[in-house]
Design a protein around this motif. Structure first.
Motif, PDB file in Angstrom:
ATOM      1  N   LEU A 232       0.838  -1.203   0.000  1.00  0.00           N
ATOM      2  CA  LEU A 232       0.000   0.000   0.000  1.00  0.00           C
ATOM      3  C   LEU A 232       0.871   1.251   0.000  1.00  0.00           C
ATOM      4  N   GLN A 233       1.932   1.235   0.777  1.00  0.00           N
ATOM      5  CA  GLN A 233       2.855   2.368   0.828  1.00  0.00           C
ATOM      6  C   GLN A 233       3.487   2.616  -0.543  1.00  0.00           C
ATOM      7  N   THR A 234       3.904   1.549  -1.199  1.00  0.00           N
ATOM      8  CA  THR A 234       4.508   1.666  -2.527  1.00  0.00           C
ATOM      9  C   THR A 234       3.545   2.299  -3.517  1.00  0.00           C
ATOM     10  N   LEU A 235       2.306   1.829  -3.523  1.00  0.00           N
ATOM     11  CA  LEU A 235       1.312   2.373  -4.446  1.00  0.00           C
ATOM     12  C   LEU A 235       1.022   3.839  -4.166  1.00  0.00           C
ATOM     13  N   ALA A 236       0.909   4.178  -2.886  1.00  0.00           N
ATOM     14  CA  ALA A 236       0.640   5.570  -2.526  1.00  0.00           C
ATOM     15  C   ALA A 236       1.771   6.482  -2.985  1.00  0.00           C
ATOM     16  N   GLU A 237       3.006   6.035  -2.842  1.00  0.00           N
ATOM     17  CA  GLU A 237       4.155   6.829  -3.290  1.00  0.00           C
ATOM     18  C   GLU A 237       4.131   6.982  -4.811  1.00  0.00           C
ATOM     19  N   LEU A 238       3.763   5.911  -5.522  1.00  0.00           N
ATOM     20  CA  LEU A 238       3.660   5.992  -6.985  1.00  0.00           C
ATOM     21  C   LEU A 238       2.590   6.998  -7.388  1.00  0.00           C
ATOM     22  N   GLY A 239       1.456   6.955  -6.687  1.00  0.00           N
ATOM     23  CA  GLY A 239       0.368   7.862  -7.014  1.00  0.00           C
ATOM     24  C   GLY A 239       0.717   9.311  -6.786  1.00  0.00           C
ATOM     25  N   VAL A 261      -6.152   3.931  -0.231  1.00  0.00           N
ATOM     26  CA  VAL A 261      -4.928   4.324  -0.943  1.00  0.00           C
ATOM     27  C   VAL A 261      -4.766   5.832  -0.867  1.00  0.00           C
ATOM     28  N   ARG A 262      -5.872   6.532  -1.089  1.00  0.00           N
ATOM     29  CA  ARG A 262      -5.834   8.004  -1.018  1.00  0.00           C
ATOM     30  C   ARG A 262      -5.496   8.463   0.385  1.00  0.00           C
ATOM     31  N   GLN A 263      -6.000   7.742   1.401  1.00  0.00           N
ATOM     32  CA  GLN A 263      -5.690   8.091   2.784  1.00  0.00           C
ATOM     33  C   GLN A 263      -4.205   7.894   3.064  1.00  0.00           C
ATOM     34  N   GLN A 264      -3.618   6.843   2.514  1.00  0.00           N
ATOM     35  CA  GLN A 264      -2.179   6.612   2.690  1.00  0.00           C
ATOM     36  C   GLN A 264      -1.384   7.709   1.997  1.00  0.00           C
ATOM     37  N   MET A 265      -1.866   8.205   0.872  1.00  0.00           N
ATOM     38  CA  MET A 265      -1.203   9.304   0.180  1.00  0.00           C
ATOM     39  C   MET A 265      -1.221  10.557   1.056  1.00  0.00           C
ATOM     40  N   ARG A 266      -2.351  10.795   1.696  1.00  0.00           N
ATOM     41  CA  ARG A 266      -2.427  11.956   2.591  1.00  0.00           C
ATOM     42  C   ARG A 266      -1.524  11.767   3.805  1.00  0.00           C
ATOM     43  N   HIS A 267      -1.402  10.528   4.281  1.00  0.00           N
ATOM     44  CA  HIS A 267      -0.523  10.227   5.414  1.00  0.00           C
ATOM     45  C   HIS A 267       0.938  10.488   5.061  1.00  0.00           C
ATOM     46  N   ILE A 268       1.318  10.148   3.831  1.00  0.00           N
ATOM     47  CA  ILE A 268       2.694  10.402   3.389  1.00  0.00           C
ATOM     48  C   ILE A 268       2.962  11.903   3.347  1.00  0.00           C
ATOM     49  N   GLU A 269       1.982  12.642   2.846  1.00  0.00           N
ATOM     50  CA  GLU A 269       2.132  14.097   2.754  1.00  0.00           C
ATOM     51  C   GLU A 269       2.104  14.758   4.132  1.00  0.00           C
ATOM     52  N   ASN A 270       1.339  14.179   5.047  1.00  0.00           N
ATOM     53  CA  ASN A 270       1.212  14.730   6.398  1.00  0.00           C
ATOM     54  C   ASN A 270       1.115  13.570   7.387  1.00  0.00           C
ATOM     55  N   PRO A 271       2.225  13.202   8.052  1.00  0.00           N
ATOM     56  CA  PRO A 271       2.252  12.062   8.970  1.00  0.00           C
ATOM     57  C   PRO A 271       1.225  12.142  10.105  1.00  0.00           C
ATOM     58  N   LYS A 272       0.670  13.326  10.337  1.00  0.00           N
ATOM     59  CA  LYS A 272      -0.355  13.442  11.375  1.00  0.00           C
ATOM     60  C   LYS A 272      -1.673  12.791  10.933  1.00  0.00           C
ATOM     61  N   GLU A 273      -1.837  12.635   9.618  1.00  0.00           N
ATOM     62  CA  GLU A 273      -3.017  11.961   9.097  1.00  0.00           C
ATOM     63  C   GLU A 273      -2.931  10.454   9.391  1.00  0.00           C
ATOM     64  N   GLU A 274      -4.079   9.829   9.588  1.00  0.00           N
ATOM     65  CA  GLU A 274      -4.119   8.389   9.789  1.00  0.00           C
ATOM     66  C   GLU A 274      -3.652   7.670   8.522  1.00  0.00           C
ATOM     67  N   PRO A 275      -2.883   6.582   8.663  1.00  0.00           N
ATOM     68  CA  PRO A 275      -2.486   5.832   7.466  1.00  0.00           C
ATOM     69  C   PRO A 275      -3.675   5.073   6.888  1.00  0.00           C
ATOM     70  N   GLY A 276      -3.550   4.664   5.637  1.00  0.00           N
ATOM     71  CA  GLY A 276      -4.602   3.878   5.017  1.00  0.00           C
ATOM     72  C   GLY A 276      -4.666   2.482   5.602  1.00  0.00           C
ATOM     73  N   LYS A 277      -5.829   1.868   5.498  1.00  0.00           N
ATOM     74  CA  LYS A 277      -6.035   0.526   6.031  1.00  0.00           C
ATOM     75  C   LYS A 277      -6.083  -0.494   4.901  1.00  0.00           C
ATOM     76  N   ILE A 278      -5.746  -1.716   5.237  1.00  0.00           N
ATOM     77  CA  ILE A 278      -5.744  -2.785   4.239  1.00  0.00           C
ATOM     78  C   ILE A 278      -6.813  -3.817   4.574  1.00  0.00           C
ATOM     79  N   ASN A 279      -7.191  -4.580   3.555  1.00  0.00           N
ATOM     80  CA  ASN A 279      -8.087  -5.719   3.718  1.00  0.00           C
ATOM     81  C   ASN A 279      -7.371  -6.918   3.114  1.00  0.00           C
ATOM     82  N   ILE A 280      -6.904  -7.817   3.967  1.00  0.00           N
ATOM     83  CA  ILE A 280      -6.080  -8.937   3.515  1.00  0.00           C
ATOM     84  C   ILE A 280      -6.819  -9.787   2.479  1.00  0.00           C
TER      85      ILE A 280
END
Length: 295
Positions: A232-239, A261-280
């Motif tokens: 998920l982190q890799t995809l968010a960085e690519l996006g 994925v969009r939430q993880q992108m926001r987390h990368i931009e601002n670590p105070k944001e919650e990271p994105g969640k996954i569904n195994i």
């Protein structure tokens, strides 16, 4: 197929600019334009566009209210919000309501076109995935097995996907591969088979004679989860670096909930944001679908 659009903004110049960009770049057809939030949800349901471009601050009813009402009444299309509002809480509420992207005014033509093209690709990929899910019922009536001609190189193909996702060789990738392969084998026997992940984990551990560390179900699940989180982190960085990236566009909807994925992108931009969640389970099913119906 060309996408259909609705533009909702009280600024006639913005509406004209967006319509021109859509037409000039051959992105699709604008079905109608609205200058107010009044009755906007009903109009969205009536025209049922693929994509709604909507302002946040609208007369009569704001953009978030319009989105919530349209969603509650069954609209399944995509929302892109284009607004001059920069308040973080308001932007967060907009994402919570179900928009895919928030673009700040004044409009940057290149950004708008790039985002719209990306959302169009997401729609296409979601449609393809839906087709895959429908096709999965096509199995051999005698043997009740899915027709699969690529079983011999399944591990190689999984590793190719792992490489795309930046998780090839990372700690936990081997365990994840075994989990996916175990589910794949189960689906070969019965495409309608239901399963619990814990049962899959136990089966993997039972068959893993080479497991030096002697993992238990909990530790195996943690390794799998961390590996998928890394993907998920890799995809968010690519996006963030290139929204039109093919890997990002394909896997962000096939393997994940795009909102996460969009939430993880926001987390990368601002670590105070919650990271994105996954569904195994979604991740595993997505990979199996790609293995089954892509060459």
């Amino acid at each position: 197929m060309d996408k259909t659009f609705m533009i909702i903004d009280d600024d006639v110049n913005v509406r004209k600019m967006l319509a021109i960009l859509i037409r000039k770049n051959r992105l699709g057809k604008v079905l109608t334009e609205l200058d107010s939030g009044k009755h906007a949800a009903q109009e969205i349901l009536f025209f049922n566009p693929d994509i709604v471009l909507i302002d946040l601050l609208l007369p009569a009813m704001d953009g978030i209210e319009v989105i919530n009402e349209a969603r509650s009444k069954g609209y399944k299309g995509k929302f892109i919000m284009i607004s001059q509002v920069e308040d973080e809480n308001m932007v967060a509420k907009a994402y919570e309501s179900g928009i895919l992207f928030f673009i700040n005014k004044p409009i940057n033509n290149i950004e708008v076109v790039s985002v719209i093209k990306g959302v169009c690709r997401i729609i296409d990929l979601e449609n393809s995935l839906a087709l895959i899910k429908n096709t999965v019922m096509n199995y051999d009536a005698e043997n009740h097995k899915i027709k699969d001609t690529n079983d011999k190189n399944i591990e190689t193909r999984i590793n190719k996907i792992f490489s795309d996702l930046g998780i090839i060789g990372v700690a936990g990738s081997n365990e994840l591969l075994k989990v996916i392969y175990t589910v794949h084998e189960l689906k070969l026997e019965n495409p309608n088979a239901e399963y619990q992940l814990q049962d899959i984990y136990e089966k993997v551990l039972e068959e893993d004679d080479d497991n030096i560390e002697k993992l238990n179900v909990k530790s195996l699940e943690q390794r799998v989860r961390r590996t998928i989180q890394k993907a998920l982190q890799t995809l968010a960085e690519l996006g963030l670096s290139d929204f039109d990236n093919d890997i990002f566009l394909e896997y962000s909807t096939l393997l994940f909930d795009f909102k996460q994925v969009r939430q993880q992108m926001r987390h990368i931009e601002n670590p105070k944001e919650e990271p994105g969640k996954i569904n195994i389970k979604k991740f595993i099913e997505g990979i199996i679908a790609k293995l089954r119906y892509s060459q």
